[in-house]
Design an enzyme around this catalytic site. Structure first.
Site, PDB file in Angstrom:
ATOM      1  N   TYR A  24     -16.544   1.932   0.755  1.00 24.90           N
ATOM      2  CA  TYR A  24     -16.495   3.171   1.717  1.00 24.90           C
ATOM      3  C   TYR A  24     -14.963   3.696   1.650  1.00 24.90           C
ATOM      4  O   TYR A  24     -13.832   3.050   1.034  1.00 24.90           O
ATOM      5  CB  TYR A  24     -16.543   3.139   3.315  1.00 24.90           C
ATOM      6  N   LYS A  56     -12.394  -2.041  -0.743  1.00 26.45           N
ATOM      7  CA  LYS A  56     -12.916  -1.504   0.496  1.00 26.45           C
ATOM      8  C   LYS A  56     -14.129  -1.593   0.793  1.00 26.45           C
ATOM      9  O   LYS A  56     -14.829  -0.488   0.803  1.00 26.45           O
ATOM     10  CB  LYS A  56     -12.001  -0.017   0.585  1.00 26.45           C
ATOM     11  N   GLU A  62      -2.016  -8.302   6.433  1.00 25.67           N
ATOM     12  CA  GLU A  62      -1.887  -6.566   6.870  1.00 25.67           C
ATOM     13  C   GLU A  62      -2.576  -6.628   8.284  1.00 25.67           C
ATOM     14  O   GLU A  62      -2.816  -7.559   8.776  1.00 25.67           O
ATOM     15  CB  GLU A  62      -2.811  -6.067   5.922  1.00 25.67           C
ATOM     16  N   LEU A  81      -5.619  -4.530   1.481  1.00 23.30           N
ATOM     17  CA  LEU A  81      -6.225  -3.211   0.856  1.00 23.30           C
ATOM     18  C   LEU A  81      -4.752  -2.560   0.518  1.00 23.30           C
ATOM     19  O   LEU A  81      -3.884  -2.364   1.365  1.00 23.30           O
ATOM     20  CB  LEU A  81      -7.096  -2.501   1.755  1.00 23.30           C
TER      21      LEU A  81
HETATM   22  N1  PDD Z   1      -8.804   1.409   7.009  1.00 18.87           N
HETATM   23  N2  PDD Z   1      -5.836  -2.377   5.258  1.00 18.87           N
HETATM   24  C1  PDD Z   1      -7.118  -2.234   5.958  1.00 18.87           C
HETATM   25  C2  PDD Z   1      -7.897  -3.795   6.501  1.00 18.87           C
HETATM   26  C3  PDD Z   1      -7.909  -1.209   6.329  1.00 18.87           C
HETATM   27  O1  PDD Z   1      -9.002  -1.152   6.946  1.00 18.87           O
HETATM   28  C4  PDD Z   1      -6.948   0.148   6.117  1.00 18.87           C
HETATM   29  C5  PDD Z   1      -7.426   1.407   6.541  1.00 18.87           C
HETATM   30  C6  PDD Z   1      -5.819   0.022   5.508  1.00 18.87           C
HETATM   31  C7  PDD Z   1      -4.932   1.405   5.226  1.00 18.87           C
HETATM   32  O2  PDD Z   1      -5.639   1.901   4.269  1.00 18.87           O
HETATM   33  P1  PDD Z   1      -5.216   3.546   4.099  1.00 18.87           P
HETATM   34  O3  PDD Z   1      -3.639   3.899   4.388  1.00 18.87           O
HETATM   35  O4  PDD Z   1      -5.687   3.955   2.573  1.00 18.87           O
HETATM   36  O5  PDD Z   1      -5.911   4.154   4.926  1.00 18.87           O
HETATM   37  C8  PDD Z   1      -5.294  -1.061   5.236  1.00 18.87           C
HETATM   38  C9  PDD Z   1      -9.434   2.537   7.638  1.00 18.87           C
HETATM   39  C10 PDD Z   1      -8.676   3.691   7.772  1.00 18.87           C
HETATM   40  C11 PDD Z   1     -10.798   2.324   8.223  1.00 18.87           C
HETATM   41  O6  PDD Z   1     -11.385   1.230   7.876  1.00 18.87           O
HETATM   42  O7  PDD Z   1     -10.933   3.229   9.102  1.00 18.87           O
END
Ligand code: PDD
Length: 281
Positions: free
Chosen positions: A32, A146, A178, A202
């Site tokens: 996703y 992801k 993280e 991620l």
């Molecule tokens: N999640 N690490 C994890 C585990 C995450 O789920 C997310 C973001 C990030 C940050 O990634 P980015 O900067 O690309 O949004 C890091 C999303 C937004 C979610 O699951 O809703």
């Protein structure tokens, strides 16, 4: 009425029909993305779509659409929905088939859905800062993908929420990885630290934007393992993610304040630059 994208077709929300045999539903077998738009313009669309395709490839899903086609479909999605500020949620699953752990690509057609959701920027949280808990990272070891399998994050984030905290900062033993839905940055002794983009995190698009910003600001950065003790004794901590943007972490529950217990000066400089990038769209 909202228009959903289902593969390459735009459909009214009420008309969307999905199969209960979708492997995303039964196995979490898919990937996703969450992509922001501000004033009707996407922020980092290409970067998100590249990661989307890479995540799919890493789990052996062939995407029906290439980068250019996805860009066109996602731009059309914004045009079909009259929402100015928000995000797109999209997922791509391996397809529909009678339930079996074994997949056979020849018999499967990957299923893509996408829809828009209105959202304002979390201005007050970004100004006030937030609290976090520490939580053992109980997820699998392919966190660079992801993937739709989010149980580890769901349980950790809900635990944080129940304890009155905004985020769960995850660690494997002594090493911070993280946040449950974000990346973690630590500022200490004039240097910014964040975990390396390996299989334990991620590689956030917001994280990458912050690394660019740090360069522009002349802030020293090290992508290296951070211990829990290092984080607890740091001057500033913040998390980053597409929807929550840059959130100062001012306290770790049961452990104490970070720095003075207020959003840090370097965090604020980075937030201001991020804000500039959004306004430049
Ligand atoms: N999640 N690490 C994890 C585990 C995450 O789920 C997310 C973001 C990030 C940050 O990634 P980015 O900067 O690309 O949004 C890091 C999303 C937004 C979610 O699951 O809703």
């Amino acid at each position: 009425m909202k228009k959903f994208l289902v593969n390459d077709t735009f459909i009214d929300e009420k008309e969307v029909q999905l199969s209960i045999y979708d492997r995303g539903y039964q196995f979490g077998d898919g990937v996703y993305e969450v992509i922001r738009f501000y004033d009707g313009k996407y922020f980092k669309l290409k970067e998100h779509l590249i990661r989307y395709i890479e995540s799919a490839e890493k789990i052996d899903i062939d995407t029906e659409f290439d980068l250019e086609q996805l860009e066109m479909l996602f731009n059309e999605l914004l045009e079909q929905n009259s929402i100015e500020n928000g995000y797109v949620y999209t997922q791509l699953t391996r397809g529909n088939a009678p339930r079996s752990h074994i997949y056979n690509k020849e018999e499967l057609k990957p299923q893509l859905i996408a829809y828009v959701e209105a959202a304002t920027r979390p201005i007050s949280l970004m100004q006030s800062g937030a609290t976090a808990i520490l939580h053992e990272d109980e997820r699998w070891t392919k966190c660079d993908i992801k993937s739709l399998n989010l149980l580890g994050s769901v349980l950790a984030k809900t635990k944080a929420h129940k304890e009155g905290a905004f985020e769960a900062i995850l660690h494997r033993g002594d090493i911070v990885t993280e946040g449950s839905v974000s990346n973690v940055f630590v500022y200490k002794n004039n240097k910014l630290y964040t975990s390396p983009a390996d299989n334990f995190i991620l590689n956030g698009i917001t994280r990458l934007t912050i690394l660019d910003i740090a360069k522009e600001l002349g802030v020293d950065v090290e992508e290296t393992s951070i211990t829990v003790d290092f984080l607890l004794s740091s001057d500033e901590v913040f998390t980053s993610a597409t929807v929550s943007e840059i959130t100062p972490i001012i306290e770790i529950k049961d452990k104490g304040l970070i720095g003075s217990g207020k959003p840090g000066e370097v965090t604020k400089l980075i937030q201001a630059k991020y804000d500039e990038k959004i306004k430049q769209l």
